[in-house]
Scaffold this motif. Structure first.
Motif, PDB file in Angstrom:
ATOM      1  N   THR A  54      -8.478  -5.122  16.987  1.00 20.59           N
ATOM      2  CA  THR A  54      -9.693  -4.651  16.335  1.00 20.59           C
ATOM      3  C   THR A  54     -10.075  -3.252  16.818  1.00 20.59           C
ATOM      4  O   THR A  54     -10.450  -2.386  16.028  1.00 20.59           O
ATOM      5  N   ARG A  55      -9.957  -3.025  18.112  1.00 22.89           N
ATOM      6  CA  ARG A  55     -10.272  -1.705  18.669  1.00 22.89           C
ATOM      7  C   ARG A  55      -9.360  -0.627  18.099  1.00 22.89           C
ATOM      8  O   ARG A  55      -9.811   0.462  17.731  1.00 22.89           O
ATOM      9  N   GLN A  56      -8.063  -0.920  18.050  1.00 27.02           N
ATOM     10  CA  GLN A  56      -7.109   0.062  17.552  1.00 27.02           C
ATOM     11  C   GLN A  56      -7.307   0.327  16.059  1.00 27.02           C
ATOM     12  O   GLN A  56      -7.198   1.470  15.596  1.00 27.02           O
ATOM     13  N   LEU A  57      -7.617  -0.724  15.314  1.00 29.64           N
ATOM     14  CA  LEU A  57      -7.849  -0.561  13.882  1.00 29.64           C
ATOM     15  C   LEU A  57      -9.096   0.277  13.633  1.00 29.64           C
ATOM     16  O   LEU A  57      -9.090   1.201  12.813  1.00 29.64           O
ATOM     17  N   GLU A  58     -10.158  -0.015  14.354  1.00 34.77           N
ATOM     18  CA  GLU A  58     -11.389   0.750  14.203  1.00 34.77           C
ATOM     19  C   GLU A  58     -11.170   2.204  14.626  1.00 34.77           C
ATOM     20  O   GLU A  58     -11.715   3.125  14.011  1.00 34.77           O
ATOM     21  N   ASN A  59     -10.373   2.401  15.654  1.00 37.17           N
ATOM     22  CA  ASN A  59     -10.030   3.738  16.127  1.00 37.17           C
ATOM     23  C   ASN A  59      -9.339   4.524  15.019  1.00 37.17           C
ATOM     24  O   ASN A  59      -9.649   5.693  14.760  1.00 37.17           O
ATOM     25  N   TYR A  60      -8.384   3.873  14.355  1.00 38.46           N
ATOM     26  CA  TYR A  60      -7.645   4.522  13.271  1.00 38.46           C
ATOM     27  C   TYR A  60      -8.595   4.885  12.126  1.00 38.46           C
ATOM     28  O   TYR A  60      -8.592   6.019  11.627  1.00 38.46           O
ATOM     29  N   LEU A  61      -9.421   3.928  11.700  1.00 41.84           N
ATOM     30  CA  LEU A  61     -10.309   4.166  10.565  1.00 41.84           C
ATOM     31  C   LEU A  61     -11.346   5.243  10.863  1.00 41.84           C
ATOM     32  O   LEU A  61     -11.725   6.016   9.982  1.00 41.84           O
ATOM     33  N   ALA A  62     -11.791   5.319  12.106  1.00 41.71           N
ATOM     34  CA  ALA A  62     -12.847   6.260  12.461  1.00 41.71           C
ATOM     35  C   ALA A  62     -12.332   7.670  12.721  1.00 41.71           C
ATOM     36  O   ALA A  62     -13.029   8.649  12.459  1.00 41.71           O
ATOM     37  N   LYS A  63     -11.111   7.785  13.211  1.00 40.24           N
ATOM     38  CA  LYS A  63     -10.638   9.081  13.705  1.00 40.24           C
ATOM     39  C   LYS A  63      -9.508   9.714  12.891  1.00 40.24           C
ATOM     40  O   LYS A  63      -9.194  10.887  13.099  1.00 40.24           O
ATOM     41  N   ARG A  64      -8.897   8.987  11.997  1.00 36.80           N
ATOM     42  CA  ARG A  64      -7.759   9.514  11.250  1.00 36.80           C
ATOM     43  C   ARG A  64      -8.253  10.449  10.146  1.00 36.80           C
ATOM     44  O   ARG A  64      -8.744  10.016   9.103  1.00 36.80           O
ATOM     45  N   GLU A  65      -8.146  11.742  10.342  1.00 32.30           N
ATOM     46  CA  GLU A  65      -8.700  12.722   9.406  1.00 32.30           C
ATOM     47  C   GLU A  65      -7.946  12.782   8.076  1.00 32.30           C
ATOM     48  O   GLU A  65      -8.517  13.174   7.063  1.00 32.30           O
ATOM     49  N   SER A  66      -6.688  12.407   8.067  1.00 37.76           N
ATOM     50  CA  SER A  66      -5.904  12.475   6.832  1.00 37.76           C
ATOM     51  C   SER A  66      -6.115  11.254   5.941  1.00 37.76           C
ATOM     52  O   SER A  66      -5.616  11.211   4.822  1.00 37.76           O
ATOM     53  N   LEU A  67      -6.880  10.270   6.412  1.00 39.28           N
ATOM     54  CA  LEU A  67      -7.127   9.053   5.640  1.00 39.28           C
ATOM     55  C   LEU A  67      -8.100   9.351   4.504  1.00 39.28           C
ATOM     56  O   LEU A  67      -9.245   9.718   4.733  1.00 39.28           O
ATOM     57  N   ARG A  68      -7.642   9.187   3.270  1.00 40.36           N
ATOM     58  CA  ARG A  68      -8.453   9.517   2.096  1.00 40.36           C
ATOM     59  C   ARG A  68      -9.186   8.336   1.500  1.00 40.36           C
ATOM     60  O   ARG A  68     -10.169   8.496   0.781  1.00 40.36           O
ATOM     61  N   GLY A  69      -8.707   7.110   1.743  1.00 44.43           N
ATOM     62  CA  GLY A  69      -9.340   5.940   1.169  1.00 44.43           C
ATOM     63  C   GLY A  69      -8.616   4.678   1.589  1.00 44.43           C
ATOM     64  O   GLY A  69      -7.536   4.732   2.180  1.00 44.43           O
ATOM     65  N   MET A  70      -9.224   3.538   1.271  1.00 44.64           N
ATOM     66  CA  MET A  70      -8.656   2.251   1.648  1.00 44.64           C
ATOM     67  C   MET A  70      -8.489   1.354   0.423  1.00 44.64           C
ATOM     68  O   MET A  70      -9.405   1.224  -0.391  1.00 44.64           O
ATOM     69  N   ILE A  71      -7.310   0.770   0.299  1.00 38.63           N
ATOM     70  CA  ILE A  71      -7.074  -0.278  -0.682  1.00 38.63           C
ATOM     71  C   ILE A  71      -7.266  -1.599   0.059  1.00 38.63           C
ATOM     72  O   ILE A  71      -6.509  -1.913   0.982  1.00 38.63           O
ATOM     73  N   LEU A  72      -8.296  -2.335  -0.297  1.00 43.69           N
ATOM     74  CA  LEU A  72      -8.613  -3.591   0.387  1.00 43.69           C
ATOM     75  C   LEU A  72      -8.223  -4.758  -0.513  1.00 43.69           C
ATOM     76  O   LEU A  72      -8.735  -4.901  -1.619  1.00 43.69           O
ATOM     77  N   LEU A  73      -7.285  -5.571  -0.015  1.00 46.13           N
ATOM     78  CA  LEU A  73      -6.750  -6.672  -0.812  1.00 46.13           C
ATOM     79  C   LEU A  73      -7.405  -7.986  -0.430  1.00 46.13           C
ATOM     80  O   LEU A  73      -7.548  -8.302   0.750  1.00 46.13           O
ATOM     81  N   MET A  74      -7.795  -8.746  -1.456  1.00 45.87           N
ATOM     82  CA  MET A  74      -8.392 -10.066  -1.261  1.00 45.87           C
ATOM     83  C   MET A  74      -7.785 -11.035  -2.268  1.00 45.87           C
ATOM     84  O   MET A  74      -7.605 -10.679  -3.438  1.00 45.87           O
ATOM     85  N   ASP A  75      -7.494 -12.235  -1.841  1.00 44.87           N
ATOM     86  CA  ASP A  75      -7.060 -13.295  -2.751  1.00 44.87           C
ATOM     87  C   ASP A  75      -8.197 -13.561  -3.726  1.00 44.87           C
ATOM     88  O   ASP A  75      -9.330 -13.825  -3.316  1.00 44.87           O
ATOM     89  N   VAL A  76      -7.923 -13.463  -5.020  1.00 45.23           N
ATOM     90  CA  VAL A  76      -8.961 -13.624  -6.035  1.00 45.23           C
ATOM     91  C   VAL A  76      -9.660 -14.971  -5.928  1.00 45.23           C
ATOM     92  O   VAL A  76     -10.814 -15.127  -6.347  1.00 45.23           O
ATOM     93  N   ARG A  77      -8.982 -15.947  -5.322  1.00 42.54           N
ATOM     94  CA  ARG A  77      -9.582 -17.281  -5.179  1.00 42.54           C
ATOM     95  C   ARG A  77     -10.512 -17.369  -3.977  1.00 42.54           C
ATOM     96  O   ARG A  77     -11.309 -18.302  -3.882  1.00 42.54           O
ATOM     97  N   HIS A  78     -10.400 -16.395  -3.051  1.00 42.50           N
ATOM     98  CA  HIS A  78     -11.218 -16.417  -1.836  1.00 42.50           C
ATOM     99  C   HIS A  78     -11.660 -14.993  -1.476  1.00 42.50           C
ATOM    100  O   HIS A  78     -11.304 -14.481  -0.416  1.00 42.50           O
ATOM    101  N   PRO A  79     -12.455 -14.343  -2.320  1.00 36.79           N
ATOM    102  CA  PRO A  79     -12.851 -12.955  -2.034  1.00 36.79           C
ATOM    103  C   PRO A  79     -13.977 -12.864  -1.014  1.00 36.79           C
ATOM    104  O   PRO A  79     -14.702 -13.833  -0.763  1.00 36.79           O
ATOM    105  N   LEU A  80     -14.098 -11.669  -0.437  1.00 37.56           N
ATOM    106  CA  LEU A  80     -15.208 -11.331   0.457  1.00 37.56           C
ATOM    107  C   LEU A  80     -15.371 -12.308   1.622  1.00 37.56           C
ATOM    108  O   LEU A  80     -16.470 -12.783   1.911  1.00 37.56           O
ATOM    109  N   GLN A  81     -14.242 -12.575   2.291  1.00 41.58           N
ATOM    110  CA  GLN A  81     -14.274 -13.354   3.518  1.00 41.58           C
ATOM    111  C   GLN A  81     -14.827 -12.466   4.644  1.00 41.58           C
ATOM    112  O   GLN A  81     -14.939 -11.248   4.495  1.00 41.58           O
ATOM    113  N   PRO A  82     -15.197 -13.062   5.795  1.00 44.98           N
ATOM    114  CA  PRO A  82     -15.773 -12.256   6.890  1.00 44.98           C
ATOM    115  C   PRO A  82     -14.934 -11.044   7.278  1.00 44.98           C
ATOM    116  O   PRO A  82     -15.476  -9.961   7.519  1.00 44.98           O
TER     117      PRO A  82
END
Length: 220
Positions: A101-129
């Motif tokens: 979790t720390r490393q992932l948050e580090n990447y999302l917060a500090k990676r300047e070349s990151l333009r956007g996120m594609i977030l995948l969810m199973d249509v049968r179980h969307p918006l899990q925690p």
């Protein structure tokens, strides 16, 4: 910015670049990249393989060590897709999940070349925690998110459309940053909409023009 970045990438040309377990191991932070995120059963690798028409590009693994890696795929010298490690059913110690979790948050917060996120969810179980956690991180960083409701072929058209509308309604307050679509890697449906989003993020130079204007305004 290199003129190559103005050209829509050919996703069939995607090639594995490198894997990283922490931010310091990631490729040089230049150019543009889009990250794919999702729970381990959301069909993330299948979506990437379907997009690139290469069923061997993003490989799945049940071993805990592989789930911790951030995998980079090059589209051109300036454009990349990034497969973020997914978990949810991974049987790993709490300390490992906390470090992930720390490393992932580090990447999302500090990676300047990151333009956007594609977030995948199973249509049968969307918006899990976990999905909500990823959304919260992205919104806090003012990062655009495009949600793929995957495995849409598992539902009939009516229920699938109802889920799409429900998720869109639930996220309406963030409509400027968050968009949603149905997707099926098995039936190869939803590609055109996904490609349109990726192309916009990987070729739009306006973000750099805005940065330059801010720099000029701040200059003494």
């Amino acid at each position: 910015m290199d003129s190559q970045a103005l050209t829509a990438p050919k996703y069939r040309d995607a090639q594995f670049l490198t894997s990283a377990s922490r931010l310091s191991q990631c490729p040089e932070d230049s150019g543009w990249e889009v990250a794919f995120a999702g729970r381990s059963n959301a069909g993330k690798s299948s979506a990437i393989n379907s997009l690139t028409k290469n069923h061997k590009l993003a490989r799945t693994s049940k071993t805990p060590g592989r789930t911790q890696l951030i995998n980079f795929f090059s589209l051109s010298e300036q454009q990349r897709l990034v497969d973020l490690p997914g978990y949810g059913f991974a049987k790993v110690p709490r300390a490992v999940k906390e470090e992930w979790t720390r490393q992932l948050e580090n990447y999302l917060a500090k990676r300047e070349s990151l333009r956007g996120m594609i977030l995948l969810m199973d249509v049968r179980h969307p918006l899990q925690p976990f999905d909500q956690q990823m959304l919260d991180w992205a919104l806090a960083a003012n990062m655009p998110v495009h949600i793929l409701l995957t495995k849409a072929d598992k539902l009939k058209k009516g229920p699938a459309k109802n889920t799409l509308l429900k998720v869109r309604s639930g996220l309406a307050a963030h409509a400027e940053l968050v968009s949603v679509q149905l997707f099926s890697a098995l039936k190869h449906t939803g590609h055109d909409e996904l490609v349109a989003v990726l192309n916009a993020w990987l070729t739009d130079t306006s973000v750099y023009e805005e940065d330059e204007e801010e720099f000029i305004d701040e200059a003494p």
